[in-house]
Design a protein around this motif. Structure first.
Motif, PDB file in Angstrom:
ATOM      1  N   GLY A  42       0.838  -1.190   0.000  1.00 44.40           N
ATOM      2  CA  GLY A  42       0.000   0.000   0.000  1.00 44.40           C
ATOM      3  C   GLY A  42       0.871   1.237   0.000  1.00 44.40           C
ATOM      4  N   ASN A  43       0.344   2.340   0.510  1.00 44.08           N
ATOM      5  CA  ASN A  43       1.103   3.593   0.527  1.00 44.08           C
ATOM      6  C   ASN A  43       1.380   4.108   1.934  1.00 44.08           C
ATOM      7  N   ILE A  44       1.162   3.261   2.949  1.00 45.11           N
ATOM      8  CA  ILE A  44       1.449   3.643   4.338  1.00 45.11           C
ATOM      9  C   ILE A  44       2.860   3.189   4.697  1.00 45.11           C
ATOM     10  N   PRO A  45       3.732   4.097   5.160  1.00 47.09           N
ATOM     11  CA  PRO A  45       5.089   3.682   5.532  1.00 47.09           C
ATOM     12  C   PRO A  45       5.089   2.744   6.730  1.00 47.09           C
ATOM     13  N   TYR A  46       5.828   1.659   6.608  1.00 48.36           N
ATOM     14  CA  TYR A  46       5.948   0.638   7.661  1.00 48.36           C
ATOM     15  C   TYR A  46       7.325   0.787   8.292  1.00 48.36           C
ATOM     16  N   TYR A  47       7.374   1.234   9.550  1.00 47.01           N
ATOM     17  CA  TYR A  47       8.625   1.552  10.240  1.00 47.01           C
ATOM     18  C   TYR A  47       9.091   0.402  11.121  1.00 47.01           C
ATOM     19  N   GLY A  48      10.424   0.231  11.137  1.00 46.59           N
ATOM     20  CA  GLY A  48      11.082  -0.663  12.067  1.00 46.59           C
ATOM     21  C   GLY A  48      12.176   0.097  12.785  1.00 46.59           C
ATOM     22  N   ALA A  49      13.154  -0.636  13.309  1.00 46.42           N
ATOM     23  CA  ALA A  49      14.229  -0.009  14.087  1.00 46.42           C
ATOM     24  C   ALA A  49      15.037   0.996  13.271  1.00 46.42           C
ATOM     25  N   ASN A  50      15.256   0.691  11.984  1.00 50.47           N
ATOM     26  CA  ASN A  50      16.161   1.517  11.189  1.00 50.47           C
ATOM     27  C   ASN A  50      15.456   2.340  10.124  1.00 50.47           C
TER      28      ASN A  50
END
Length: 394
Positions: A42-50
Protein backbone atom coordinates in the motif's frame (compact mmCIF):
# COMPACT_ATOMS: atom_id res chain seq x y z
CA UNK A 1 24.75 25.11 33.96
CA UNK A 2 20.99 25.52 33.58
CA UNK A 3 20.81 26.59 29.92
CA UNK A 4 22.62 25.51 26.73
CA UNK A 5 25.74 27.24 25.39
CA UNK A 6 23.90 28.48 22.31
CA UNK A 7 20.28 29.65 22.32
CA UNK A 8 18.01 32.21 20.70
CA UNK A 9 18.57 35.55 22.41
CA UNK A 10 14.87 36.24 23.15
CA UNK A 11 14.76 33.33 25.59
CA UNK A 12 16.36 33.73 29.03
CA UNK A 13 14.67 31.23 31.37
CA UNK A 14 16.59 28.26 32.78
CA UNK A 15 15.93 24.83 31.31
CA UNK A 16 14.20 22.30 33.56
CA UNK A 17 15.39 18.78 34.33
CA UNK A 18 12.68 16.28 33.43
CA UNK A 19 12.27 12.50 33.24
CA UNK A 20 11.32 11.36 29.75
CA UNK A 21 8.45 9.15 30.92
CA UNK A 22 6.85 12.07 32.76
CA UNK A 23 6.68 14.40 29.77
CA UNK A 24 5.92 11.81 27.04
CA UNK A 25 3.12 9.39 26.32
CA UNK A 26 4.27 5.99 25.04
CA UNK A 27 2.29 4.04 22.44
CA UNK A 28 4.31 0.80 22.26
CA UNK A 29 1.14 -1.18 22.94
CA UNK A 30 -0.07 -0.41 19.41
CA UNK A 31 3.01 -1.81 17.65
CA UNK A 32 2.38 -4.84 15.43
CA UNK A 33 5.01 -6.80 13.48
CA UNK A 34 4.08 -7.96 9.99
CA UNK A 35 5.55 -11.10 8.50
CA UNK A 36 6.98 -10.24 5.10
CA UNK A 37 4.84 -12.83 3.31
CA UNK A 38 1.67 -11.39 4.88
CA UNK A 39 2.26 -7.76 3.98
CA UNK A 40 -0.25 -6.21 1.67
CA UNK A 41 1.36 -3.50 -0.39
CA UNK A 42 0.00 0.00 0.00
CA UNK A 43 1.10 3.59 0.53
CA UNK A 44 1.45 3.64 4.34
CA UNK A 45 5.09 3.68 5.53
CA UNK A 46 5.95 0.64 7.66
CA UNK A 47 8.62 1.55 10.24
CA UNK A 48 11.08 -0.66 12.07
CA UNK A 49 14.23 -0.01 14.09
CA UNK A 50 16.16 1.52 11.19
CA UNK A 51 13.50 3.51 9.40
CA UNK A 52 11.01 2.64 6.70
CA UNK A 53 11.02 -1.08 5.94
CA UNK A 54 8.19 -1.21 3.41
CA UNK A 55 4.92 0.41 2.34
CA UNK A 56 1.75 -1.39 3.40
CA UNK A 57 -2.01 -1.15 3.36
CA UNK A 58 -3.16 -0.25 6.88
CA UNK A 59 -1.76 1.64 9.85
CA UNK A 60 -1.20 1.35 13.58
CA UNK A 61 -0.68 5.03 14.44
CA UNK A 62 -2.11 8.28 13.12
CA UNK A 63 -0.67 11.57 14.34
CA UNK A 64 2.57 13.19 15.39
CA UNK A 65 5.11 10.84 16.98
CA UNK A 66 8.82 10.30 17.65
CA UNK A 67 10.17 6.81 16.95
CA UNK A 68 13.25 5.52 18.79
CA UNK A 69 14.89 2.25 17.77
CA UNK A 70 14.48 -0.42 20.44
CA UNK A 71 17.18 -2.78 19.15
CA UNK A 72 19.76 -3.16 16.40
CA UNK A 73 23.41 -3.90 15.84
CA UNK A 74 26.00 -2.70 18.36
CA UNK A 75 26.80 0.26 16.11
CA UNK A 76 25.10 3.25 17.75
CA UNK A 77 24.28 4.60 14.28
CA UNK A 78 21.67 1.85 14.05
CA UNK A 79 19.62 3.55 16.79
CA UNK A 80 18.00 6.36 14.80
CA UNK A 81 15.39 8.76 16.11
CA UNK A 82 12.65 9.68 13.63
CA UNK A 83 9.94 12.31 13.65
CA UNK A 84 6.75 11.19 11.85
CA UNK A 85 3.43 12.88 11.24
CA UNK A 86 0.48 11.06 9.73
CA UNK A 87 -0.58 7.46 9.24
CA UNK A 88 2.19 4.90 9.84
CA UNK A 89 2.61 1.22 10.72
CA UNK A 90 5.21 0.57 13.43
CA UNK A 91 6.58 -2.87 14.22
CA UNK A 92 7.86 -4.03 17.59
CA UNK A 93 11.44 -2.80 17.06
CA UNK A 94 10.78 0.91 17.57
CA UNK A 95 9.48 2.76 20.63
CA UNK A 96 6.68 5.21 19.87
CA UNK A 97 6.64 8.45 21.89
CA UNK A 98 4.56 11.59 21.86
CA UNK A 99 5.26 14.72 23.88
CA UNK A 100 2.51 15.70 26.29
CA UNK A 101 0.46 18.59 24.96
CA UNK A 102 1.72 22.00 26.10
CA UNK A 103 4.74 20.48 27.86
CA UNK A 104 6.92 18.96 25.16
CA UNK A 105 7.00 19.78 21.45
CA UNK A 106 7.47 16.64 19.33
CA UNK A 107 9.88 18.16 16.84
CA UNK A 108 12.00 19.45 19.72
CA UNK A 109 11.78 16.00 21.32
CA UNK A 110 13.06 14.43 18.10
CA UNK A 111 16.24 16.52 18.05
CA UNK A 112 16.71 16.51 21.81
CA UNK A 113 16.69 12.71 21.86
CA UNK A 114 19.00 12.70 18.82
CA UNK A 115 21.59 14.60 20.87
CA UNK A 116 21.66 11.88 23.56
CA UNK A 117 24.28 9.11 23.45
CA UNK A 118 22.26 5.93 24.03
CA UNK A 119 25.28 3.63 24.15
CA UNK A 120 25.65 3.55 27.99
CA UNK A 121 21.97 2.58 28.32
CA UNK A 122 21.97 -0.37 25.90
CA UNK A 123 21.83 -3.93 27.20
CA UNK A 124 22.42 -7.29 25.55
CA UNK A 125 24.89 -8.72 23.07
CA UNK A 126 24.75 -8.92 19.28
CA UNK A 127 21.48 -6.98 19.11
CA UNK A 128 21.83 -4.57 22.00
CA UNK A 129 18.51 -3.22 23.28
CA UNK A 130 17.16 0.03 24.63
CA UNK A 131 14.63 -1.18 27.20
CA UNK A 132 11.42 0.81 27.60
CA UNK A 133 11.91 1.11 31.36
CA UNK A 134 15.43 2.49 30.91
CA UNK A 135 14.27 4.93 28.25
CA UNK A 136 11.34 6.14 30.36
CA UNK A 137 13.74 7.06 33.18
CA UNK A 138 16.19 9.03 31.06
CA UNK A 139 16.76 12.48 32.53
CA UNK A 140 17.16 15.41 30.17
CA UNK A 141 16.66 19.19 30.23
CA UNK A 142 14.01 21.06 28.27
CA UNK A 143 12.98 24.73 28.01
CA UNK A 144 9.97 25.59 30.17
CA UNK A 145 8.79 27.90 27.39
CA UNK A 146 7.13 25.78 24.69
CA UNK A 147 7.86 28.56 22.16
CA UNK A 148 11.61 28.04 22.62
CA UNK A 149 11.13 24.34 22.02
CA UNK A 150 9.19 25.09 18.84
CA UNK A 151 11.81 27.50 17.55
CA UNK A 152 14.67 25.06 18.18
CA UNK A 153 12.72 22.26 16.52
CA UNK A 154 11.95 24.32 13.41
CA UNK A 155 15.56 25.51 13.22
CA UNK A 156 16.83 21.94 12.98
CA UNK A 157 14.04 20.97 10.60
CA UNK A 158 15.31 23.67 8.21
CA UNK A 159 18.84 22.24 8.47
CA UNK A 160 17.47 18.78 7.72
CA UNK A 161 15.53 20.24 4.78
CA UNK A 162 18.76 21.63 3.32
CA UNK A 163 20.50 18.29 3.95
CA UNK A 164 17.65 16.40 2.27
CA UNK A 165 17.92 18.69 -0.75
CA UNK A 166 21.70 18.25 -0.99
CA UNK A 167 21.45 14.48 -0.58
CA UNK A 168 18.77 14.38 -3.28
CA UNK A 169 21.01 16.36 -5.64
CA UNK A 170 23.93 14.06 -4.88
CA UNK A 171 21.83 10.97 -5.56
CA UNK A 172 20.62 12.41 -8.87
CA UNK A 173 24.22 13.17 -9.89
CA UNK A 174 25.26 9.63 -8.95
CA UNK A 175 22.43 8.17 -11.01
CA UNK A 176 23.29 10.43 -13.94
CA UNK A 177 26.91 9.25 -13.80
CA UNK A 178 25.76 5.61 -13.74
CA UNK A 179 23.55 6.24 -16.77
CA UNK A 180 26.41 7.84 -18.68
CA UNK A 181 28.76 4.97 -17.75
CA UNK A 182 26.25 2.82 -19.59
CA UNK A 183 25.54 5.12 -22.55
CA UNK A 184 29.00 6.51 -23.37
CA UNK A 185 30.63 3.09 -23.87
CA UNK A 186 29.90 0.51 -26.56
CA UNK A 187 27.68 -2.41 -25.59
CA UNK A 188 28.24 -5.95 -26.83
CA UNK A 189 26.79 -6.36 -30.32
CA UNK A 190 27.10 -2.65 -31.09
CA UNK A 191 29.79 -0.80 -33.05
CA UNK A 192 29.45 2.56 -31.34
CA UNK A 193 27.98 3.92 -28.08
CA UNK A 194 24.40 5.14 -27.69
CA UNK A 195 25.55 8.68 -26.86
CA UNK A 196 28.52 10.46 -28.44
CA UNK A 197 30.12 13.63 -27.14
CA UNK A 198 30.69 16.46 -29.58
CA UNK A 199 30.81 15.56 -33.26
CA UNK A 200 32.60 12.20 -32.99
CA UNK A 201 31.39 9.54 -35.41
CA UNK A 202 32.33 6.10 -36.64
CA UNK A 203 32.82 2.65 -35.15
CA UNK A 204 34.98 1.99 -32.15
CA UNK A 205 37.90 -0.39 -32.67
CA UNK A 206 37.66 -3.99 -31.48
CA UNK A 207 40.81 -4.96 -29.58
CA UNK A 208 42.13 -7.82 -27.43
CA UNK A 209 42.96 -6.41 -24.00
CA UNK A 210 46.30 -8.24 -23.87
CA UNK A 211 47.35 -6.69 -27.19
CA UNK A 212 47.26 -3.14 -25.87
CA UNK A 213 49.18 -3.70 -22.64
CA UNK A 214 51.26 -5.98 -20.44
CA UNK A 215 50.64 -7.23 -16.92
CA UNK A 216 52.93 -7.40 -13.90
CA UNK A 217 52.63 -8.70 -10.33
CA UNK A 218 52.38 -6.82 -7.07
CA UNK A 219 54.62 -7.19 -4.02
CA UNK A 220 56.08 -10.65 -3.36
CA UNK A 221 58.21 -12.25 -0.64
CA UNK A 222 56.98 -9.93 2.11
CA UNK A 223 55.68 -10.56 5.63
CA UNK A 224 53.84 -8.31 8.09
CA UNK A 225 57.09 -6.99 9.61
CA UNK A 226 58.04 -5.41 6.27
CA UNK A 227 55.14 -2.97 6.27
CA UNK A 228 54.57 0.39 7.96
CA UNK A 229 58.08 1.79 7.66
CA UNK A 230 60.67 2.67 5.04
CA UNK A 231 61.37 5.17 2.26
CA UNK A 232 59.22 3.48 -0.36
CA UNK A 233 55.43 3.26 -0.61
CA UNK A 234 52.86 0.87 -1.99
CA UNK A 235 49.27 1.19 -3.18
CA UNK A 236 47.01 -0.79 -0.79
CA UNK A 237 44.13 -2.99 -1.96
CA UNK A 238 41.39 -0.80 -0.45
CA UNK A 239 42.68 2.27 -2.30
CA UNK A 240 42.23 0.46 -5.60
CA UNK A 241 38.89 -1.05 -4.66
CA UNK A 242 37.37 2.28 -3.64
CA UNK A 243 38.77 4.65 -6.28
CA UNK A 244 38.71 4.70 -10.06
CA UNK A 245 41.84 6.88 -9.79
CA UNK A 246 44.37 6.02 -7.07
CA UNK A 247 44.23 8.36 -4.06
CA UNK A 248 47.89 9.43 -3.84
CA UNK A 249 47.37 10.68 -0.27
CA UNK A 250 46.61 7.15 0.91
CA UNK A 251 49.73 5.17 0.02
CA UNK A 252 51.43 3.13 2.74
CA UNK A 253 55.08 2.80 3.74
CA UNK A 254 57.46 -0.04 2.94
CA UNK A 255 61.22 -0.44 2.52
CA UNK A 256 62.84 0.16 -0.86
CA UNK A 257 63.23 -3.15 -2.69
CA UNK A 258 64.65 -3.06 -6.22
CA UNK A 259 63.43 -6.62 -6.86
CA UNK A 260 59.83 -5.41 -6.88
CA UNK A 261 57.94 -3.96 -9.83
CA UNK A 262 57.72 -0.17 -9.58
CA UNK A 263 54.51 1.38 -10.83
CA UNK A 264 54.41 4.12 -13.48
CA UNK A 265 52.07 6.94 -14.37
CA UNK A 266 49.22 5.57 -16.47
CA UNK A 267 49.32 2.02 -15.07
CA UNK A 268 45.98 0.38 -14.29
CA UNK A 269 45.64 -1.84 -11.22
CA UNK A 270 43.12 -4.67 -10.86
CA UNK A 271 42.10 -6.51 -7.69
CA UNK A 272 42.53 -10.28 -8.04
CA UNK A 273 40.14 -11.53 -5.33
CA UNK A 274 36.97 -10.52 -3.52
CA UNK A 275 34.11 -11.83 -1.37
CA UNK A 276 31.59 -11.68 -4.23
CA UNK A 277 31.83 -12.19 -8.01
CA UNK A 278 30.49 -8.65 -8.52
CA UNK A 279 33.58 -7.18 -6.86
CA UNK A 280 36.37 -8.97 -8.74
CA UNK A 281 38.83 -7.04 -10.92
CA UNK A 282 37.94 -3.62 -9.56
CA UNK A 283 40.26 -1.15 -11.26
CA UNK A 284 42.13 2.04 -10.49
CA UNK A 285 44.48 4.17 -12.62
CA UNK A 286 47.74 5.45 -11.14
CA UNK A 287 48.56 9.07 -12.03
CA UNK A 288 51.50 9.67 -9.68
CA UNK A 289 55.13 10.32 -10.59
CA UNK A 290 57.07 9.34 -7.45
CA UNK A 291 59.83 6.74 -7.52
CA UNK A 292 59.85 3.52 -5.50
CA UNK A 293 56.08 3.03 -5.50
CA UNK A 294 54.90 -0.59 -5.55
CA UNK A 295 51.63 -2.44 -5.87
CA UNK A 296 50.12 -4.59 -3.10
CA UNK A 297 50.29 -8.38 -3.50
CA UNK A 298 46.52 -8.87 -3.95
CA UNK A 299 46.38 -6.93 -7.22
CA UNK A 300 48.11 -6.98 -10.58
CA UNK A 301 49.22 -4.11 -12.78
CA UNK A 302 48.43 -3.46 -16.43
CA UNK A 303 50.71 -1.13 -18.42
CA UNK A 304 49.45 0.09 -21.83
CA UNK A 305 51.93 -0.39 -24.70
CA UNK A 306 50.38 2.41 -26.73
CA UNK A 307 49.17 5.88 -25.90
CA UNK A 308 45.69 5.77 -24.36
CA UNK A 309 44.02 8.47 -22.31
CA UNK A 310 44.34 7.58 -18.62
CA UNK A 311 41.09 9.23 -17.56
CA UNK A 312 39.22 7.37 -20.30
CA UNK A 313 40.67 4.07 -19.06
CA UNK A 314 39.82 4.94 -15.44
CA UNK A 315 36.12 5.08 -16.29
CA UNK A 316 36.13 2.52 -19.10
CA UNK A 317 37.27 -0.24 -16.72
CA UNK A 318 34.54 0.78 -14.26
CA UNK A 319 31.82 0.97 -16.92
CA UNK A 320 28.86 -1.42 -17.06
CA UNK A 321 30.20 -2.65 -20.40
CA UNK A 322 33.53 -3.84 -19.00
CA UNK A 323 32.17 -5.01 -15.65
CA UNK A 324 29.64 -7.22 -17.47
CA UNK A 325 32.54 -8.85 -19.30
CA UNK A 326 34.78 -9.45 -16.31
CA UNK A 327 32.32 -10.60 -13.61
CA UNK A 328 31.59 -13.96 -15.35
CA UNK A 329 35.32 -14.76 -15.11
CA UNK A 330 35.18 -14.89 -11.29
CA UNK A 331 35.88 -18.32 -9.83
CA UNK A 332 35.50 -19.59 -6.27
CA UNK A 333 33.07 -20.46 -3.49
CA UNK A 334 33.70 -18.54 -0.27
CA UNK A 335 36.14 -16.16 -1.97
CA UNK A 336 36.33 -15.33 -5.64
CA UNK A 337 39.45 -14.97 -7.78
CA UNK A 338 40.10 -13.94 -11.34
CA UNK A 339 42.73 -15.11 -13.81
CA UNK A 340 44.62 -12.23 -15.36
CA UNK A 341 45.38 -14.46 -18.36
CA UNK A 342 41.64 -14.90 -18.98
CA UNK A 343 41.15 -11.16 -18.57
CA UNK A 344 43.81 -10.44 -21.17
CA UNK A 345 41.83 -12.52 -23.69
CA UNK A 346 38.79 -10.24 -23.43
CA UNK A 347 37.67 -8.40 -26.56
CA UNK A 348 36.93 -4.74 -25.94
CA UNK A 349 35.93 -1.73 -28.02
CA UNK A 350 37.65 1.63 -27.61
CA UNK A 351 37.61 4.84 -29.66
CA UNK A 352 40.27 5.02 -32.34
CA UNK A 353 40.35 8.81 -32.02
CA UNK A 354 42.39 9.83 -28.95
CA UNK A 355 40.40 13.07 -28.86
CA UNK A 356 37.21 11.12 -28.17
CA UNK A 357 38.98 9.22 -25.39
CA UNK A 358 40.06 12.56 -23.91
CA UNK A 359 36.53 13.99 -24.17
CA UNK A 360 34.98 11.00 -22.37
CA UNK A 361 37.69 10.98 -19.71
CA UNK A 362 37.29 14.71 -19.10
CA UNK A 363 33.50 14.39 -18.92
CA UNK A 364 33.70 11.84 -16.11
CA UNK A 365 36.57 13.65 -14.38
CA UNK A 366 34.39 16.76 -14.14
CA UNK A 367 31.44 14.65 -12.98
CA UNK A 368 33.55 13.25 -10.15
CA UNK A 369 34.67 16.78 -9.26
CA UNK A 370 31.05 17.88 -8.94
CA UNK A 371 30.19 14.78 -6.89
CA UNK A 372 33.17 15.36 -4.60
CA UNK A 373 32.17 19.00 -4.07
CA UNK A 374 28.59 17.93 -3.32
CA UNK A 375 29.75 15.27 -0.84
CA UNK A 376 32.00 17.78 0.95
CA UNK A 377 29.06 20.17 1.22
CA UNK A 378 26.90 17.45 2.76
CA UNK A 379 29.66 16.49 5.21
CA UNK A 380 30.11 20.12 6.22
CA UNK A 381 26.37 20.53 6.83
CA UNK A 382 26.28 17.29 8.85
CA UNK A 383 29.18 18.53 10.99
CA UNK A 384 27.44 21.88 11.56
CA UNK A 385 24.27 20.07 12.61
CA UNK A 386 26.23 17.77 14.94
CA UNK A 387 27.99 20.79 16.52
CA UNK A 388 24.71 22.63 17.04
CA UNK A 389 23.00 19.55 18.50
CA UNK A 390 25.81 19.49 21.05
CA UNK A 391 25.61 23.21 21.84
CA UNK A 392 21.85 23.86 21.70
CA UNK A 393 20.79 20.99 23.95
CA UNK A 394 21.81 20.01 27.46
Amino acid sequence: MKSPKIRFKEFQNDWNSRILGEVCNKFDNLRIPIAENLRKKGNIPYYGANGIQDYVDGYTHDGEFVLIAEDGANDIKNYPVQYVNGKIWVNNHAHVLQGKNGILNNIFLNYSISSINFEPFLVGGGRAKLNASVMDNLTFRIPSDIKEQEKIGEFFRKIDGILDLENSRFKKLENFKKTMLDKLFVKDGADEPQIRLGSFKGEWNSRILGDIGETYCGLSGKNKDDFGHGNAKFVPYINIFQNSIVNLAKLEKIEIDKRQNSVKNGDIFFTTSSETPQEVAMSSVYLGNEENIYLNSFCFGFRPKEFLNSYFLAYFFRSHYFRDKVIPLAQGISRYNISKNKMMELKIRIPNDIKEQEAIGEFFRKMDGILEFSQKKITKLENIKKYLLNKMFM
